[in-house]
Design a protein around this motif. Structure first.
Motif, PDB file in Angstrom:
ATOM      1  N   ARG A   8       0.815  -1.220   0.000  1.00  0.00           N
ATOM      2  CA  ARG A   8       0.000   0.000   0.000  1.00  0.00           C
ATOM      3  C   ARG A   8       0.848   1.269   0.000  1.00  0.00           C
ATOM      4  NH1 ARG A   8      -2.853  -2.669   4.451  1.00  0.00           N
ATOM      5  NH2 ARG A   8      -4.626  -3.763   3.567  1.00  0.00           N
ATOM      6  N   ARG A  10       3.107   2.385  -2.363  1.00  0.00           N
ATOM      7  CA  ARG A  10       3.303   3.027  -3.670  1.00  0.00           C
ATOM      8  C   ARG A  10       2.152   2.647  -4.579  1.00  0.00           C
ATOM      9  NH1 ARG A  10       8.927   1.689  -6.210  1.00  0.00           N
ATOM     10  NH2 ARG A  10       8.507   3.504  -7.470  1.00  0.00           N
ATOM     11  N   THR A  11       1.895   3.497  -5.544  1.00  0.00           N
ATOM     12  CA  THR A  11       0.882   3.171  -6.547  1.00  0.00           C
ATOM     13  C   THR A  11       1.321   1.919  -7.304  1.00  0.00           C
ATOM     14  OG1 THR A  11       0.019   5.400  -6.785  1.00  0.00           O
ATOM     15  CG2 THR A  11      -0.120   3.982  -8.736  1.00  0.00           C
ATOM     16  N   ALA A  13       0.858   0.234 -10.792  1.00  0.00           N
ATOM     17  CA  ALA A  13       0.409   0.541 -12.159  1.00  0.00           C
ATOM     18  C   ALA A  13       0.375  -0.743 -12.979  1.00  0.00           C
ATOM     19  CB  ALA A  13       1.348   1.559 -12.805  1.00  0.00           C
ATOM     20  N   LEU A  35      -7.173  -0.143  -1.395  1.00  0.00           N
ATOM     21  CA  LEU A  35      -6.624   1.042  -2.052  1.00  0.00           C
ATOM     22  C   LEU A  35      -7.656   1.592  -3.030  1.00  0.00           C
ATOM     23  CD1 LEU A  35      -2.993  -0.088  -3.026  1.00  0.00           C
ATOM     24  CD2 LEU A  35      -3.594   1.735  -1.418  1.00  0.00           C
ATOM     25  N   LEU A  76      -0.232  10.088 -10.550  1.00  0.00           N
ATOM     26  CA  LEU A  76       0.938   9.597  -9.812  1.00  0.00           C
ATOM     27  C   LEU A  76       1.392  10.573  -8.729  1.00  0.00           C
ATOM     28  CD1 LEU A  76       2.988   7.854 -12.643  1.00  0.00           C
ATOM     29  CD2 LEU A  76       1.701   6.779 -10.780  1.00  0.00           C
ATOM     30  N   PRO A  80      -1.087   6.569  -2.818  1.00  0.00           N
ATOM     31  CA  PRO A  80      -1.073   5.262  -3.492  1.00  0.00           C
ATOM     32  C   PRO A  80      -2.459   4.763  -3.889  1.00  0.00           C
ATOM     33  CG  PRO A  80       0.462   5.227  -1.669  1.00  0.00           C
ATOM     34  CD  PRO A  80      -0.298   6.535  -1.580  1.00  0.00           C
ATOM     35  N   MET A  81      -2.481   4.105  -5.054  1.00  0.00           N
ATOM     36  CA  MET A  81      -3.712   3.557  -5.627  1.00  0.00           C
ATOM     37  C   MET A  81      -3.319   2.398  -6.528  1.00  0.00           C
ATOM     38  SD  MET A  81      -4.394   6.337  -8.694  1.00  0.00           S
ATOM     39  CE  MET A  81      -3.999   7.752  -7.687  1.00  0.00           C
ATOM     40  N   LEU A  83      -3.637   1.567 -10.361  1.00  0.00           N
ATOM     41  CA  LEU A  83      -3.866   2.341 -11.574  1.00  0.00           C
ATOM     42  C   LEU A  83      -3.825   1.420 -12.794  1.00  0.00           C
ATOM     43  CD1 LEU A  83      -4.096   5.151 -12.918  1.00  0.00           C
ATOM     44  CD2 LEU A  83      -1.594   5.217 -12.937  1.00  0.00           C
ATOM     45  N   ALA A 103       5.855   4.564  -9.053  1.00  0.00           N
ATOM     46  CA  ALA A 103       4.934   3.442  -8.860  1.00  0.00           C
ATOM     47  C   ALA A 103       5.693   2.125  -9.004  1.00  0.00           C
ATOM     48  CB  ALA A 103       3.805   3.513  -9.897  1.00  0.00           C
TER      49      ALA A 103
END
Length: 182
Positions: A8, A10-11, A13, A35, A76, A80-81, A83, A103
């Motif tokens: 959780r 960093r994003t 991708a 997330l 970005l 964090p997500m 993507l 990411a």
């Protein structure tokens, strides 16, 4: 700290060819990791106020790719997500560098016959208009696989249920982040 905590930070991708499941797997991955989920195609449409098909038809692919690059750069900068990127997003060297710096990238890879079957079910993809899906995918694979291979993690998805792919991605990301922590 739970076992998902490192995932959780960093994003994440997701990159790969159309039909590989970046959006559907991405939603389930985001849910599993608690997330937010964002889809760059939906974000580009919202920013442009028109559909991707309309952007391609009215402005061309270059304008779409530039909008996509700007949207990804903006996303970005957020917390964090998960993507889901468009199939061509990782081809842009600037976008690829940005994803690499901000990411963790995961290449979802599946057999081209599986992808052709999936994308052939609907006609909403501008790059497929009036073309054989397998031919388009083969041409894209030839051009895009070298860039996708630069992703931090590769997960061969096969023709499996999305929850199985989510588990594969979580395991692969956990292993990758563990090696990075050493």
């Amino acid at each position: 700290m739970d076992r998902f905590d490192p995932l959780r930070r960093r994003t994440i991708a997701l990159v790969g060819l159309m039909g590989v499941g970046k959006s559907s797997v991405g939603r389930r991955l985001a849910n599993a990791l608690d997330l937010p989920f964002r889809d760059t195609d939906a974000e580009v449409e919202a920013a442009a106020g028109r559909s991707i098909s309309d952007i391609f038809a009215e402005l061309g692919e270059a304008a779409f790719r530039e909008g996509e690059r700007r949207v990804i750069a903006r996303l970005l900068e957020q917390p964090p997500m998960v993507l889901a990127t468009g199939g061509g997003a990782f081809m842009n060297p600037d976008t690829r560098a940005l994803i690499k710096s901000k990411a963790v990238s995961v290449w979802l890879k599946a057999d081209l016959d599986v992808l052709a079957r999936r994308v052939g079910r609907k006609d909403t993809r501008p790059l497929l208009a009036g073309k054989d899906p397998l031919d388009v995918l083969k041409a894209q694979a030839e051009v895009r696989y070298p860039a996708y291979a630069e992703a931090d993690v590769t997960v061969e998805t096969g023709d499996t249920a999305h929850h199985i792919t989510v588990d594969q991605v979580i395991r692969a990301l956990s292993a990758y982040l563990e090696t990075q922590a050493r």
